[in-house]
Design an enzyme around this catalytic site. Sequence first.
Site, short mmCIF file in Angstrom:
data_model
loop_
_atom_site.label_atom_id
_atom_site.label_comp_id
_atom_site.label_asym_id
_atom_site.label_seq_id
_atom_site.Cartn_x
_atom_site.Cartn_y
_atom_site.Cartn_z
N SER A 49 0.36 -0.99 -0.06
CA SER A 49 0.12 -0.12 -0.10
C SER A 49 0.79 0.81 -0.06
CB SER A 49 -1.23 -0.28 1.08
OG SER A 49 -0.60 0.04 2.60
N ASP A 84 -0.71 -1.72 -4.09
CA ASP A 84 -2.41 -1.99 -4.01
C ASP A 84 -2.93 -0.41 -3.41
OD1 ASP A 84 -4.29 -4.04 -3.00
OD2 ASP A 84 -3.10 -3.27 -1.03
N ASP A 105 -6.40 2.42 -8.38
CA ASP A 105 -7.37 2.78 -8.22
C ASP A 105 -8.67 4.03 -8.37
OD1 ASP A 105 -9.40 2.77 -5.82
OD2 ASP A 105 -9.39 2.04 -4.73
N GLU A 135 -10.12 -0.71 -10.45
CA GLU A 135 -10.78 -0.95 -10.15
C GLU A 135 -12.59 0.07 -10.01
OE1 GLU A 135 -10.31 0.08 -5.25
OE2 GLU A 135 -11.90 -0.12 -4.94
N HIS A 177 -12.57 -4.39 3.58
CA HIS A 177 -11.20 -4.74 4.12
C HIS A 177 -11.56 -4.06 5.55
CE1 HIS A 177 -9.97 -2.15 0.64
NE2 HIS A 177 -8.94 -3.50 0.38
N GLY A 178 -10.85 -5.32 6.03
CA GLY A 178 -10.65 -5.94 7.31
C GLY A 178 -11.69 -6.90 8.31
N HIS A 207 -10.77 -8.13 -2.95
CA HIS A 207 -10.22 -7.64 -1.86
C HIS A 207 -10.88 -8.49 -1.01
CE1 HIS A 207 -7.85 -4.07 -4.15
NE2 HIS A 207 -8.63 -4.83 -5.09
N GLY A 209 -9.77 -10.06 1.46
CA GLY A 209 -10.03 -11.62 1.70
C GLY A 209 -9.63 -12.06 2.59
N ASN A 229 -6.90 -10.25 -1.98
CA ASN A 229 -5.95 -10.41 -0.87
C ASN A 229 -6.49 -10.37 0.06
OD1 ASN A 229 -5.76 -8.58 -4.00
ND2 ASN A 229 -6.65 -6.73 -3.25
#
Length: 287
Positions: A49, A84, A105, A135, A177-178, A207, A209, A229
């Site tokens: 990132s 990323d 992105d 994306e 995410h998270g 994304h 994952g 990801n």
Amino acid sequence: MLVSAKEMLDKAKAGHYAVGQFNINNLEWTKAILQTAQECNSPVILGVSEGAGKYMTGYKTVVGMVNGMLEELNITVPVALHLDHGSYDHCYKCIEAGFSSIMFDGSHYPIEENVAKTKELVAAAHEKGISIEAEVGSIGGEEDGVVGMGECADPNECKAIADLGIDFLAAGIGNIHGKYPANWAGLSFETLDAIQKLTGDMPLVLHGGTGIPADMIKKAISLGVAKINVNTECQLSFAAATREYIEAGKDKEGKGFDPRKLLAPGAEAIKATVKEKMELFGSVGKA
Ligand code: 13P
């Protein structure tokens, strides 16, 4: 030698498995992920990132570290070094620094602007043999301070971006995410199916994952997901193992912890997490 992620993901899509993108944050994580990929004879994508790139002092340092490890750890499986969630400017910085793959992105731009910028970056990346991910539809949760709401992408917009010549496409399908909240509705397979029908052979990227149940991961792969990801899960396993080591109080008679020993259990925990994911994604033995 670093390779573009195109070939490994085209193969994964055709072979109905997915290649893991594991995000790196420091030397220990990078080494643990590369060693596990080699041990599993699996292709792998190292995700960086913008925040992690800055933390590791900059993209050139990351490229130098990864290239050095490929040589000195005798890594022979395909490895891509991938930006990323890159912004327009940072995509150029990574192309210059020697990354082998980038993600632009542009999901927060109006679709016309996302199209224009993606098109330009496709040409810049391909000129150097670098693969590019784009994306459509923002992916929820928080990553590096950027908060998205987790929308589902419009399949027609996905087709418009896929037609620009990108190598793989990240499309929001309710993933975040998270950690997933208890009331999470799950992945929208209806959206994924519609996207795959319009984008054909294009490898799709999932994304967020961490925390997606195994059956949903398998179904997503069956509907064209070829790259998954993972970041938070490595963070959690690294932190738990490090905490356990500290709480065991193994410092050297008041001299503090030996930094190499302190970080070793965390690195082992990351190896276990990465291996488990490679088995679930089906990439073991596919190098
Ligand atoms: P998680 O942190 O949820 O595993 O997501 C990682 C990711 O998608 C990086 O782009």
